[in-house]
Design a protein around this motif. Sequence first.
Motif, PDB file in Angstrom:
ATOM      1  N   VAL A 174       1.961 -30.175  -6.620  1.00 58.41           N
ATOM      2  CA  VAL A 174       2.779 -29.487  -5.624  1.00 58.41           C
ATOM      3  C   VAL A 174       4.261 -29.768  -5.864  1.00 58.41           C
ATOM      4  O   VAL A 174       5.096 -28.854  -5.860  1.00 58.41           O
ATOM      5  CB  VAL A 174       2.375 -29.901  -4.194  1.00 58.41           C
ATOM      6  N   GLN A 175       4.590 -31.046  -6.087  1.00 66.56           N
ATOM      7  CA  GLN A 175       5.978 -31.400  -6.370  1.00 66.56           C
ATOM      8  C   GLN A 175       6.468 -30.713  -7.641  1.00 66.56           C
ATOM      9  O   GLN A 175       7.616 -30.248  -7.714  1.00 66.56           O
ATOM     10  CB  GLN A 175       6.117 -32.924  -6.517  1.00 66.56           C
ATOM     11  N   LEU A 176       5.595 -30.629  -8.630  1.00 62.03           N
ATOM     12  CA  LEU A 176       5.979 -29.989  -9.881  1.00 62.03           C
ATOM     13  C   LEU A 176       6.274 -28.506  -9.659  1.00 62.03           C
ATOM     14  O   LEU A 176       7.285 -27.988 -10.160  1.00 62.03           O
ATOM     15  CB  LEU A 176       4.870 -30.146 -10.925  1.00 62.03           C
ATOM     16  N   TYR A 177       5.419 -27.830  -8.908  1.00 59.60           N
ATOM     17  CA  TYR A 177       5.669 -26.402  -8.678  1.00 59.60           C
ATOM     18  C   TYR A 177       6.950 -26.183  -7.889  1.00 59.60           C
ATOM     19  O   TYR A 177       7.700 -25.235  -8.164  1.00 59.60           O
ATOM     20  CB  TYR A 177       4.505 -25.726  -7.956  1.00 59.60           C
ATOM     21  N   ILE A 178       7.225 -27.026  -6.917  1.00 59.04           N
ATOM     22  CA  ILE A 178       8.480 -26.901  -6.164  1.00 59.04           C
ATOM     23  C   ILE A 178       9.669 -27.002  -7.115  1.00 59.04           C
ATOM     24  O   ILE A 178      10.640 -26.243  -7.003  1.00 59.04           O
ATOM     25  CB  ILE A 178       8.569 -27.980  -5.062  1.00 59.04           C
ATOM     26  N   SER A 179       9.593 -27.912  -8.075  1.00 60.25           N
ATOM     27  CA  SER A 179      10.674 -28.065  -9.057  1.00 60.25           C
ATOM     28  C   SER A 179      10.783 -26.828  -9.955  1.00 60.25           C
ATOM     29  O   SER A 179      11.882 -26.343 -10.240  1.00 60.25           O
ATOM     30  CB  SER A 179      10.438 -29.315  -9.911  1.00 60.25           C
ATOM     31  N   VAL A 180       9.646 -26.320 -10.390  1.00 60.90           N
ATOM     32  CA  VAL A 180       9.631 -25.119 -11.241  1.00 60.90           C
ATOM     33  C   VAL A 180      10.263 -23.948 -10.492  1.00 60.90           C
ATOM     34  O   VAL A 180      11.111 -23.218 -11.032  1.00 60.90           O
ATOM     35  CB  VAL A 180       8.193 -24.777 -11.676  1.00 60.90           C
ATOM     36  N   ALA A 181       9.859 -23.754  -9.243  1.00 64.93           N
ATOM     37  CA  ALA A 181      10.401 -22.660  -8.446  1.00 64.93           C
ATOM     38  C   ALA A 181      11.894 -22.850  -8.198  1.00 64.93           C
ATOM     39  O   ALA A 181      12.670 -21.894  -8.259  1.00 64.93           O
ATOM     40  CB  ALA A 181       9.651 -22.563  -7.115  1.00 64.93           C
ATOM     41  N   ALA A 182      12.296 -24.087  -7.934  1.00 60.10           N
ATOM     42  CA  ALA A 182      13.704 -24.365  -7.635  1.00 60.10           C
ATOM     43  C   ALA A 182      14.610 -24.042  -8.823  1.00 60.10           C
ATOM     44  O   ALA A 182      15.736 -23.565  -8.640  1.00 60.10           O
ATOM     45  CB  ALA A 182      13.875 -25.827  -7.238  1.00 60.10           C
ATOM     46  N   LEU A 183      14.124 -24.285 -10.033  1.00 58.50           N
ATOM     47  CA  LEU A 183      14.937 -24.037 -11.222  1.00 58.50           C
ATOM     48  C   LEU A 183      15.303 -22.556 -11.355  1.00 58.50           C
ATOM     49  O   LEU A 183      16.383 -22.217 -11.846  1.00 58.50           O
ATOM     50  CB  LEU A 183      14.191 -24.503 -12.475  1.00 58.50           C
ATOM     51  N   GLY A 184      14.420 -21.673 -10.909  1.00 58.52           N
ATOM     52  CA  GLY A 184      14.722 -20.247 -10.944  1.00 58.52           C
ATOM     53  C   GLY A 184      15.379 -19.761  -9.674  1.00 58.52           C
ATOM     54  O   GLY A 184      16.348 -19.005  -9.707  1.00 58.52           O
ATOM     55  N   PHE A 185      14.880 -20.237  -8.538  1.00 57.68           N
ATOM     56  CA  PHE A 185      15.361 -19.794  -7.232  1.00 57.68           C
ATOM     57  C   PHE A 185      16.850 -20.079  -7.050  1.00 57.68           C
ATOM     58  O   PHE A 185      17.625 -19.201  -6.651  1.00 57.68           O
ATOM     59  CB  PHE A 185      14.554 -20.494  -6.137  1.00 57.68           C
ATOM     60  N   PHE A 186      17.254 -21.289  -7.346  1.00 55.87           N
ATOM     61  CA  PHE A 186      18.650 -21.671  -7.128  1.00 55.87           C
ATOM     62  C   PHE A 186      19.588 -20.864  -8.020  1.00 55.87           C
ATOM     63  O   PHE A 186      20.642 -20.402  -7.575  1.00 55.87           O
ATOM     64  CB  PHE A 186      18.844 -23.173  -7.390  1.00 55.87           C
ATOM     65  N   TYR A 187      19.198 -20.681  -9.260  1.00 55.34           N
ATOM     66  CA  TYR A 187      20.047 -19.946 -10.201  1.00 55.34           C
ATOM     67  C   TYR A 187      20.252 -18.508  -9.739  1.00 55.34           C
ATOM     68  O   TYR A 187      21.387 -18.017  -9.687  1.00 55.34           O
ATOM     69  CB  TYR A 187      19.406 -19.964 -11.590  1.00 55.34           C
ATOM     70  N   VAL A 188      19.146 -17.832  -9.399  1.00 53.56           N
ATOM     71  CA  VAL A 188      19.235 -16.430  -8.989  1.00 53.56           C
ATOM     72  C   VAL A 188      19.971 -16.288  -7.657  1.00 53.56           C
ATOM     73  O   VAL A 188      20.791 -15.387  -7.477  1.00 53.56           O
ATOM     74  CB  VAL A 188      17.829 -15.807  -8.894  1.00 53.56           C
ATOM     75  N   SER A 189      19.702 -17.195  -6.733  1.00 54.00           N
ATOM     76  CA  SER A 189      20.315 -17.106  -5.398  1.00 54.00           C
ATOM     77  C   SER A 189      21.810 -17.399  -5.419  1.00 54.00           C
ATOM     78  O   SER A 189      22.535 -16.942  -4.527  1.00 54.00           O
ATOM     79  CB  SER A 189      19.630 -18.084  -4.443  1.00 54.00           C
ATOM     80  N   ASN A 190      22.247 -18.160  -6.406  1.00 57.80           N
ATOM     81  CA  ASN A 190      23.640 -18.611  -6.417  1.00 57.80           C
ATOM     82  C   ASN A 190      24.435 -18.148  -7.638  1.00 57.80           C
ATOM     83  O   ASN A 190      25.485 -18.702  -7.941  1.00 57.80           O
ATOM     84  CB  ASN A 190      23.684 -20.142  -6.332  1.00 57.80           C
ATOM     85  N   THR A 191      23.924 -17.128  -8.320  1.00 58.70           N
ATOM     86  CA  THR A 191      24.594 -16.646  -9.520  1.00 58.70           C
ATOM     87  C   THR A 191      26.048 -16.255  -9.259  1.00 58.70           C
ATOM     88  O   THR A 191      26.952 -16.587 -10.031  1.00 58.70           O
ATOM     89  CB  THR A 191      23.838 -15.447 -10.121  1.00 58.70           C
ATOM     90  N   ALA A 192      26.290 -15.535  -8.174  1.00 58.11           N
ATOM     91  CA  ALA A 192      27.646 -15.047  -7.884  1.00 58.11           C
ATOM     92  C   ALA A 192      28.626 -16.199  -7.677  1.00 58.11           C
ATOM     93  O   ALA A 192      29.703 -16.231  -8.278  1.00 58.11           O
ATOM     94  CB  ALA A 192      27.621 -14.138  -6.659  1.00 58.11           C
TER      95      ALA A 192
END
Length: 229
Positions: A174-192
């Motif tokens: 579960v912790q691993l998946y949260i990290s995997v998701a965060a690596l993409g989520f943060f980048y896309v959400s904060n690109t601008a």
Amino acid sequence: MSEPSSPAIAETSQPKAETARRPRNSAKTKASILAAARVEFADRGFEGARVDAIAERAEANKRLLYHYFGNKEELYRAVLLDAYQEIRRGERALSLDQYDPVQAMDRLVRFTFRHFLANPWFPRLLGTENIENARFLKTLPDIKALHSPLVGQIAAILERGAAAGIFRRDVDPVQLYISVAALGFFYVSNTATLSVIFERDLSSVGMVQEREAHAVQMVVDFLKTKPGA
């Protein structure tokens, strides 16, 4: 405040002859409404989203929207469930059990990153639901069943990797998946904002590819690192 429900109505009030020439396609209409609703809810949040705008974007009669989905809250729940079902279908299609542990994790990280990238409405929708303190997600009876197979898949990959002497044994799936998701989520959400701060166009193809490779390397290197090393 949710908008009032409307009683079920016939799909069209046109003459029967014209109805016969234009057969009903409820599945297509529902899909159009869901696609329009996901954009509206992602852009404006639950409170700011308007049913009129969703119907107009979907090119559907507003009364049909109420007929199929009941009210604004039920439509929002349907959008949430559909969003999670979509990403889970993509993960299942990866057939991760057919690949060695490193390849399997590589595929999962890349898929997750690309899913957020290709569907920027998804991170925004999740942001909206977090603002709502997940109050709608809590009411979806199928949500736990959707996520359990994913956790099981990751656990199986980790076990295969550990048995082969490739991965460490102390990783929580579960912790691993949260990290995997965060690596993409943060980048896309904060690109601008990140593009302005670091004076780089993080939306460019080159930067996106670099970030994806970086995310894969971070996850795989972590899994290969021995505890305490």
